[in-house]
Design a protein around this motif. Structure first.
Motif, PDB file in Angstrom:
ATOM      1  N   ILE A   1       1.554   1.824  -7.411  1.00 27.30           N
ATOM      2  CA  ILE A   1       0.399   2.722  -7.350  1.00 27.30           C
ATOM      3  C   ILE A   1      -0.873   1.894  -7.218  1.00 27.30           C
ATOM      4  CG2 ILE A   1       0.143   2.870  -9.873  1.00 27.30           C
ATOM      5  CD1 ILE A   1      -0.538   5.891  -9.390  1.00 27.30           C
ATOM      6  N   ALA A   2      -1.757   2.308  -6.358  1.00 25.07           N
ATOM      7  CA  ALA A   2      -2.976   1.559  -6.038  1.00 25.07           C
ATOM      8  C   ALA A   2      -4.156   2.056  -6.858  1.00 25.07           C
ATOM      9  CB  ALA A   2      -3.268   1.691  -4.546  1.00 25.07           C
ATOM     10  N   GLY A   3      -5.296   1.409  -6.641  1.00 23.46           N
ATOM     11  CA  GLY A   3      -6.552   1.877  -7.211  1.00 23.46           C
ATOM     12  C   GLY A   3      -6.673   1.735  -8.702  1.00 23.46           C
ATOM     13  N   GLY A   4      -5.828   0.923  -9.320  1.00 24.49           N
ATOM     14  CA  GLY A   4      -5.885   0.764 -10.771  1.00 24.49           C
ATOM     15  C   GLY A   4      -5.421   1.991 -11.530  1.00 24.49           C
ATOM     16  N   ALA A   5      -4.752   2.916 -10.837  1.00 27.54           N
ATOM     17  CA  ALA A   5      -4.301   4.155 -11.481  1.00 27.54           C
ATOM     18  C   ALA A   5      -3.073   3.890 -12.342  1.00 27.54           C
ATOM     19  CB  ALA A   5      -3.982   5.208 -10.430  1.00 27.54           C
ATOM     20  N   SER A   6      -2.900   4.711 -13.363  1.00 26.85           N
ATOM     21  CA  SER A   6      -1.716   4.649 -14.216  1.00 26.85           C
ATOM     22  C   SER A   6      -0.621   5.522 -13.611  1.00 26.85           C
ATOM     23  CB  SER A   6      -2.053   5.155 -15.622  1.00 26.85           C
ATOM     24  OG  SER A   6      -0.872   5.427 -16.352  1.00 26.85           O
TER      25      SER A   6
ATOM     26  N   GLU B   1      -0.817   9.176 -14.401  1.00 24.95           N
ATOM     27  CA  GLU B   1      -1.808  10.045 -13.762  1.00 24.95           C
ATOM     28  C   GLU B   1      -1.173  10.682 -12.523  1.00 24.95           C
ATOM     29  OE1 GLU B   1      -6.068   8.073 -14.789  1.00 24.95           O
ATOM     30  OE2 GLU B   1      -4.795   6.835 -13.513  1.00 24.95           O
ATOM     31  N   ILE B   2      -0.287  11.626 -12.780  1.00 21.18           N
ATOM     32  CA  ILE B   2       0.517  12.213 -11.712  1.00 21.18           C
ATOM     33  C   ILE B   2      -0.353  12.860 -10.638  1.00 21.18           C
ATOM     34  CG2 ILE B   2       2.298  13.942 -11.224  1.00 21.18           C
ATOM     35  CD1 ILE B   2       3.409  13.455 -13.998  1.00 21.18           C
TER      36      ILE B   2
ATOM     37  N   LYS C   1      -2.821  11.752  -9.277  1.00 19.04           N
ATOM     38  CA  LYS C   1      -3.289  10.755  -8.301  1.00 19.04           C
ATOM     39  C   LYS C   1      -2.179  10.277  -7.368  1.00 19.04           C
ATOM     40  CE  LYS C   1      -7.111   8.884 -11.075  1.00 19.04           C
ATOM     41  NZ  LYS C   1      -7.711   7.653 -11.638  1.00 19.04           N
ATOM     42  N   TRP C   2      -0.947  10.677  -7.635  1.00 14.80           N
ATOM     43  CA  TRP C   2       0.171  10.175  -6.848  1.00 14.80           C
ATOM     44  C   TRP C   2       0.026  10.426  -5.343  1.00 14.80           C
ATOM     45  CZ3 TRP C   2       5.606  10.815  -9.553  1.00 14.80           C
ATOM     46  CH2 TRP C   2       5.584  10.104 -10.756  1.00 14.80           C
ATOM     47  N   PRO C   3      -0.372  11.639  -4.926  1.00 15.07           N
ATOM     48  CA  PRO C   3      -0.417  11.868  -3.470  1.00 15.07           C
ATOM     49  C   PRO C   3      -1.303  10.879  -2.723  1.00 15.07           C
ATOM     50  CG  PRO C   3      -0.561  13.946  -4.658  1.00 15.07           C
ATOM     51  CD  PRO C   3      -0.702  12.851  -5.689  1.00 15.07           C
ATOM     52  N   SER C   4      -2.417  10.453  -3.343  1.00 12.89           N
ATOM     53  CA  SER C   4      -3.343   9.556  -2.647  1.00 12.89           C
ATOM     54  C   SER C   4      -3.135   8.081  -2.991  1.00 12.89           C
ATOM     55  CB  SER C   4      -4.794   9.939  -2.968  1.00 12.89           C
ATOM     56  OG  SER C   4      -5.051   9.828  -4.366  1.00 12.89           O
ATOM     57  N   GLU C   5      -2.579   7.783  -4.173  1.00 14.12           N
ATOM     58  CA  GLU C   5      -2.543   6.392  -4.630  1.00 14.12           C
ATOM     59  C   GLU C   5      -1.157   5.739  -4.632  1.00 14.12           C
ATOM     60  OE1 GLU C   5      -5.186   4.782  -4.984  1.00 14.12           O
ATOM     61  OE2 GLU C   5      -6.671   6.374  -5.108  1.00 14.12           O
ATOM     62  N   VAL C   6      -0.087   6.510  -4.671  1.00 13.61           N
ATOM     63  CA  VAL C   6       1.239   5.892  -4.664  1.00 13.61           C
ATOM     64  C   VAL C   6       1.487   5.216  -3.319  1.00 13.61           C
ATOM     65  CG1 VAL C   6       3.741   6.324  -4.694  1.00 13.61           C
ATOM     66  CG2 VAL C   6       2.267   7.389  -6.396  1.00 13.61           C
ATOM     67  N   ARG C   7       1.954   3.975  -3.367  1.00 19.46           N
ATOM     68  CA  ARG C   7       2.302   3.235  -2.148  1.00 19.46           C
ATOM     69  C   ARG C   7       3.764   3.546  -1.813  1.00 19.46           C
ATOM     70  NH1 ARG C   7       0.161  -1.311  -5.548  1.00 19.46           N
ATOM     71  NH2 ARG C   7      -2.018  -1.696  -4.982  1.00 19.46           N
TER      72      ARG C   7
END
Length: 249
Positions: free
Chosen positions: A223-228, A231-232, A234-240
């Motif tokens: 997961i990008a952007g320093g997200a945990s 933080e589900i 944020k998954w659509p935008s931050e999961v690689r």
């Protein structure tokens, strides 16, 4: 049915639940101790191979077991049991020699008895330059951590293991080093992000065999952007998604 019978059934149900929880915890402890340990990447020292926010499994049995393979590193025995040697090019989690409470992850480039040196940014092993080819540039801040194009090289070790490295700056502090002779029972570690890695060229030094925790094998989440990962939303935008279940080379 008597009151005593009802109470016994309730007590038995609670006891069964506690038993299941204890068994599950023991099973998780055995798996973590002997088989796989999850590990998260805290820094950019292994870019582009590993990125902050990568979560991976470390194979615990790859090199056998030492006290440092166990949770909290209890002083139960010395050396390794069922030990096997790491291969050149393995990506390894190990205990930081000056402070074994800290986990590090780097790539093994030097085996016991090897002479290791960096010359002009090129790795030399036993006075032979390791094949190094510039394959292009990367201009993606999530991968490079900087807002500019970065040179990327493919490095191929004598045993054929091949991987990519970054060259962030020309004539970096670690591009030219003294010659290191790896002692018996120790290994020389480098980060793939050669200009941004605290490794055996600097304060890490030679890594003792018994400090090895295991071999990094597969990325199971990223997961990008320093997200945990919790933080589900944020998954659509931050999961690689392209890195999920990638094998580490």
């Amino acid at each position: 049915m008597s009151v005593a019978d009802t109470s016994g059934k309730k007590s038995g149900g609670l006891g069964e639940t506690v038993s299941v929880i204890v068994q599950a915890l023991l099973l998780a402890l055995v798996i973590r101790t002997l088989l796989f340990q999850p590990f998260s990447i805290p820094s950019g020292s292994m870019r582009p191979t590993l990125l902050e926010g990568d979560y991976l499994f470390v194979t615990k049995w790859a090199y056998g077991y030492s006290r440092y393979s166990l949770p909290f590193s209890p002083d139960l025995f010395s050396g390794r049991i069922w030990g096997s040697e790491p291969e050149r090019g393995d990506v390894v989690v190990f205990k930081f020699p000056p402070n074994p409470s800290i986990d590090y992850i780097k790539r093994v480039v030097g085996l016991p008895g090897d002479k290791i040196q960096m010359r002009g940014g090129q790795l030399f092993i036993n006075d032979e330059g390791v094949a190094r080819e510039m394959i292009g540039q990367v201009d993606n801040r999530d991968i490079t951590e900087v807002s500019r194009p970065v040179d990327i090289y493919r490095e191929t070790l004598p045993n054929g293991v091949s991987y990519e490295t970054f060259d962030l700056t020309q004539n970096g502090i670690g591009d030219d080093t003294r010659e290191f002779i790896v002692p018996e029972g120790h290994y020389f570690m480098l980060g793939d992000n050669r200009d941004n890695s605290a490794d055996s060229r600097f304060n890490v030094g030679f890594v003792p065999y018994d400090h090895l925790v295991g071999r990094a094998n597969i990325i199971f989440f990223s997961i990008a952007g320093g997200a945990s990962p919790l933080e589900i939303w944020k998954w659509p935008s931050e999961v690689r998604f392209g890195r999920l279940f990638d094998f580490i080379r």
